[in-house]
Design a protein around this motif. Structure first.
Motif, mmCIF file in Angstrom:
data_model
loop_
_atom_site.group_PDB
_atom_site.id
_atom_site.type_symbol
_atom_site.label_atom_id
_atom_site.label_comp_id
_atom_site.label_asym_id
_atom_site.label_seq_id
_atom_site.Cartn_x
_atom_site.Cartn_y
_atom_site.Cartn_z
ATOM 1 N N UNK A 1 5.129 10.311 1.699
ATOM 2 C CA UNK A 1 3.830 9.706 1.362
ATOM 3 C C UNK A 1 2.682 10.519 1.938
ATOM 4 N N UNK B 1 17.693 3.162 6.320
ATOM 5 C CA UNK B 1 19.161 3.121 6.383
ATOM 6 C C UNK B 1 19.640 1.935 7.226
ATOM 7 N N UNK C 1 11.256 -2.420 -6.960
ATOM 8 C CA UNK C 1 12.223 -1.339 -7.211
ATOM 9 C C UNK C 1 12.988 -0.933 -5.951
ATOM 10 N N UNK D 1 16.821 11.228 -4.070
ATOM 11 C CA UNK D 1 16.425 10.164 -5.018
ATOM 12 C C UNK D 1 15.320 9.269 -4.476
ATOM 13 N N UNK D 2 15.346 9.041 -3.163
ATOM 14 C CA UNK D 2 14.316 8.199 -2.549
ATOM 15 C C UNK D 2 12.953 8.894 -2.632
ATOM 16 N N UNK E 1 13.374 -0.006 3.080
ATOM 17 C CA UNK E 1 13.931 1.267 2.616
ATOM 18 C C UNK E 1 14.904 1.886 3.604
ATOM 19 N N UNK F 1 6.337 6.389 -7.892
ATOM 20 C CA UNK F 1 5.443 5.258 -7.593
ATOM 21 C C UNK F 1 3.993 5.712 -7.474
ATOM 22 N N UNK F 2 3.800 6.917 -6.940
ATOM 23 C CA UNK F 2 2.445 7.419 -6.716
ATOM 24 C C UNK F 2 1.912 8.228 -7.887
ATOM 25 N N UNK G 1 17.775 2.397 1.190
ATOM 26 C CA UNK G 1 18.769 3.373 1.641
ATOM 27 C C UNK G 1 19.726 2.799 2.687
ATOM 28 N N UNK H 1 11.666 8.652 -6.163
ATOM 29 C CA UNK H 1 11.151 7.302 -6.462
ATOM 30 C C UNK H 1 9.750 7.121 -5.876
ATOM 31 N N UNK H 2 9.566 7.581 -4.640
ATOM 32 C CA UNK H 2 8.241 7.458 -4.009
ATOM 33 C C UNK H 2 7.210 8.239 -4.814
ATOM 34 N N UNK I 1 7.601 -1.077 3.617
ATOM 35 C CA UNK I 1 8.408 0.087 3.223
ATOM 36 C C UNK I 1 9.507 0.412 4.240
ATOM 37 N N UNK J 1 -0.360 12.085 -0.281
ATOM 38 C CA UNK J 1 -1.758 11.667 -0.069
ATOM 39 C C UNK J 1 -2.637 12.846 0.352
ATOM 40 N N UNK K 1 20.397 3.091 -2.841
ATOM 41 C CA UNK K 1 20.461 4.520 -3.162
ATOM 42 C C UNK K 1 19.124 5.116 -3.532
ATOM 43 N N UNK K 2 18.138 4.264 -3.880
ATOM 44 C CA UNK K 2 16.806 4.739 -4.235
ATOM 45 C C UNK K 2 15.830 4.381 -3.136
ATOM 46 N N UNK K 3 15.096 3.282 -3.348
ATOM 47 C CA UNK K 3 14.142 2.850 -2.321
ATOM 48 C C UNK K 3 14.748 1.811 -1.374
ATOM 49 N N UNK L 1 20.222 13.991 1.205
ATOM 50 C CA UNK L 1 20.607 12.689 0.637
ATOM 51 C C UNK L 1 19.408 11.819 0.245
ATOM 52 N N UNK L 2 18.230 12.177 0.729
ATOM 53 C CA UNK L 2 17.054 11.360 0.435
ATOM 54 C C UNK L 2 16.295 11.838 -0.803
ATOM 55 N N UNK M 1 0.816 -1.223 0.000
ATOM 56 C CA UNK M 1 0.000 0.000 0.000
ATOM 57 C C UNK M 1 0.844 1.265 0.000
ATOM 58 N N UNK M 2 1.826 1.303 0.895
ATOM 59 C CA UNK M 2 2.597 2.543 1.047
ATOM 60 C C UNK M 2 3.427 2.865 -0.185
ATOM 61 N N UNK M 3 3.708 1.863 -0.997
ATOM 62 C CA UNK M 3 4.490 2.075 -2.213
ATOM 63 C C UNK M 3 3.608 2.145 -3.464
ATOM 64 N N UNK M 4 2.300 1.886 -3.283
ATOM 65 C CA UNK M 4 1.395 1.865 -4.431
ATOM 66 C C UNK M 4 1.846 0.824 -5.462
ATOM 67 N N UNK M 5 2.244 -0.355 -4.957
ATOM 68 C CA UNK M 5 2.781 -1.394 -5.840
ATOM 69 C C UNK M 5 2.038 -2.707 -5.648
#
Lengths: 348, 77
Positions: free
Chosen positions: B2, A109, A158, B24-25, A107, B32-33, A166, B28-29, A103, B6, A162-164, B21-22, A60-64
């Motif tokens: 998020x 760190x 995904x 790119x994250x 995701x 996705x939405x 961390x 991506x989020x 998530x 929303x 470095x992206x989702x 640093x976040x 849900x939180x990623x819409x995937x």
């Protein structure tokens, strides 16, 4: 993963070139993958009793959404045999269960291992190792089931560095971390039975762990000293658990589980002892600035436990019969940020 | 990130703030939405070890941007 790798190759029959293409497209975890043929994907789906378009999970939180064909493709790429597919599917269902809160552990760190623990008769039937080197290499089912989960995370969800994803450090267990409980040699009822499943059912438990802390004791013949060492490891001042109180997986290998069994301690007693002793004072935690603020009168007698209650100490037996080693696997998070999830393995 | 996305989707003005640093994250989020161009604010990393006074100073430094983004919203200028 919408384009076929083979369509971009001058010679799609050359496996090495195909593997290179998967690297170039970023579809691997760094190790070579098995190029998935249509026949292999269909066999994987059939072994899971699935149609390609079946929905296996929603984040849900990623819409995937996670569809069966994508899981089958990644299971083939990971090197799974078709008979592993029901376990992979149960793991994916656990991963996408709302209680797991995908998530966060995926995701953060904190870079958690997604630990896949198999209970029930399917473990032995498909060869998920529960004995010597239970956390290590040498066993196809362990290596590839955990890897399939990670490849689904990377290629379908995904979740990439470095992206989702961390992760500051990550851990080697992020390539694969899958083992079975050694139910036959455990002094207690299996974990899935404790969770309300029947012994003859098979389950997969999904747990987000920071890593593995090995606990040694080759001298003691009594539960208390052994468990005191374990409790000390569980409550180290750098651990996430000591401030987060997440679930806590503890794994006893052969000699230690035999000692506990011979002593007559029930699993509940072990869990209670570990809960009671895995703790630190507020004064300790403030001294090393794991908690903010100055120490106050009484802090030397106020305690934080490494987990929420005796019931959130999750005890498993696995590992070699020889060796006075056990392990605790600190949690990635806290109860609010995700729980351990056990799902039924459904075989067609 | 998020929550901001929303709330905006529900028609409630919101501002997401991340540390640099976040980026790119966050992108991506947003992708996705279905809002890859979603606008959010950034501040220096880290923040978890700042004192309350330092955090207040960070908030003071970014408040004008927060107000600007609340007023302009996600629509291109």
């Amino acid at each position: 993963m919408t384009t076929t790798a083979a369509s971009h190759l001058s010679d799609p029959s050359d496996p090495a070139a195909l593997i290179e293409t998967y690297y170039e497209r970023g579809w691997t975890d760094g190790l070579p993958v098995v190029p998935p043929s249509r026949g292999a994907i269909e066999a994987m789906l059939a072994a899971g009793g699935l149609r390609a378009s079946d929905l296996l999970g929603v984040i849900d939180t990623r819409n995937q959404r996670i569809l069966a064909d994508k899981v089958a493709i990644n299971a083939v790429m990971a090197g799974c045999k078709p008979e592993y597919m029901p376990v992979v599917v149960a793991a994916i269902k656990g991963l996408s269960h709302p209680d797991f809160h995908y998530h966060g552990p995926a995701t953060s760190t904190g870079g958690s291992n997604i630990v896949v623990i198999v209970n029930g008769p399917i473990a032995q039937r498909i060869g998920v190792n529960a004995k010597d080197n239970a956390f290590g290499p040498g066993f196809r089912a362990n290596a590839t089931i955990g890897r399939a989960v990670r490849l689904v995370m990377m290629n379908v969800l995904n979740t990439r560095p470095g992206g989702l994803d961390r992760s500051a450090l990550g851990t080697p267990g992020k390539y694969s971390f899958c083992f079975a409980e050694n139910e036959a040699e455990s002094p207690w009822e299996p974990f899935h039975v404790e969770r309300g499943f029947k012994r003859e059912q098979s389950t997969v438990t999904i747990y987000a762990a920071e890593g593995v802390i090995q606990v040694s004791n080759g001298i003691s013949n009594r539960p208390e000293p052994l468990l005191q060492g374990m409790a000390d490891a569980m409550a180290n001042l750098g651990s996430r658990n000591i401030t987060g109180q997440g679930d806590y997986v503890v794994v006893f290998a052969g000699e230690h589980s035999a000692l506990l069994g011979k002593s007559g301690w029930s699993k509940k007693q072990v869990k209670q002892y570990l809960y009671d002793h895995a703790r630190r004072t507020l004064a300790d935690l403030k001294r090393v600035e794991r908690l903010p603020g100055p120490s106050e009168p009484g802090d030397e007698n106020r305690w934080l436990h490494a987990t929420e209650s005796w019931e959130t100490v999750l005890v498993f037996c696995a590992g070699g019969a020889v060796g006075t080693k056990s392990a605790c696997l600190p949690a990635w998070g806290s109860p609010k940020s995700g729980r351990t999830v056990t799902t039924l393995v459904v075989e067609p | 990130m998020l929550d901001g996305i929303l709330l905006e989707k529900a028609g409630i003005p919101a501002v997401s703030i991340i540390t640099e640093p976040f980026r790119p994250t966050g992108k991506e989020m947003a992708t996705n939405w279905g809002v890859p161009e979603y606008r959010f604010l950034e501040m220096r990393h880290p923040i978890s070890n700042l004192t309350e006074a330092q955090l207040d100073a960070r908030a003071d430094a970014i408040i004008d941007q927060v107000l600007w983004l609340l007023k302009t919203g996600q629509a291109p200028e």
